[in-house]
Design a protein around this motif. Structure first.
Motif, short mmCIF file in Angstrom:
data_model
loop_
_atom_site.label_atom_id
_atom_site.label_comp_id
_atom_site.label_asym_id
_atom_site.label_seq_id
_atom_site.Cartn_x
_atom_site.Cartn_y
_atom_site.Cartn_z
N ASP A 146 0.75 -0.87 -0.03
CA ASP A 146 0.01 0.13 0.26
C ASP A 146 0.82 1.36 0.05
N GLU A 147 2.08 0.96 0.95
CA GLU A 147 2.86 2.74 1.00
C GLU A 147 3.18 2.72 -0.31
N LEU A 148 3.85 2.07 -1.48
CA LEU A 148 4.62 2.08 -2.43
C LEU A 148 3.17 2.08 -3.31
N ALA A 149 2.62 1.49 -3.72
CA ALA A 149 1.91 1.94 -4.53
C ALA A 149 1.57 3.29 -4.36
N GLU A 150 0.95 3.85 -3.11
CA GLU A 150 0.72 5.47 -2.74
C GLU A 150 2.14 6.39 -2.97
N ALA A 151 3.33 5.69 -2.95
CA ALA A 151 4.33 6.44 -3.50
C ALA A 151 4.25 6.66 -5.12
N ILE A 152 3.86 5.09 -6.19
CA ILE A 152 3.92 5.95 -7.42
C ILE A 152 2.61 6.20 -8.19
N LYS A 153 1.54 6.21 -7.18
CA LYS A 153 0.65 6.92 -7.59
C LYS A 153 0.91 8.39 -7.28
N ASP A 154 1.71 9.17 -6.38
CA ASP A 154 1.84 10.80 -5.90
C ASP A 154 2.81 10.84 -6.61
N ALA A 155 3.75 9.84 -7.79
CA ALA A 155 4.36 10.20 -9.24
C ALA A 155 3.69 10.44 -9.87
N GLY A 156 2.13 9.79 -9.93
CA GLY A 156 1.75 10.80 -11.22
C GLY A 156 0.99 9.19 -12.07
N TYR A 157 1.95 8.08 -12.09
CA TYR A 157 1.37 6.67 -12.48
C TYR A 157 0.44 5.94 -11.46
#
Length: 66
Positions: A49-60
């Motif tokens: 979940d933390e990793l997915a959120e970081a990827i989302k925050d990067a715009g993906y």
């Protein structure tokens, strides 16, 4: 190993942004990105979940692979 499909990752710049975002969550994470198959594999102490959120925050748009 946590794996994501990231269909909107299309180039080396995208891969760099995702790697940087993951490093912001876990500086010691090992990231393996395959642009041609849109796959991001991460060995990390962070949760998916933390990793997915970081990827989302990067715009993906990450999708966890089961």
């Amino acid at each position: 190993m946590i794996e994501f499909n990231v269909q909107d990752m299309t180039c080396g710049h995208c891969a760099g942004r995702i790697t940087k975002a993951i490093s912001g969550v876990d500086a010691g994470a090992k990231v393996d990105i395959k642009i041609d198959s849109h796959t991001v594999s991460v060995q990390s102490n962070a949760s998916s979940d933390e990793l997915a959120e970081a990827i989302k925050d990067a715009g993906y748009t990450p999708q966890l692979r089961s």
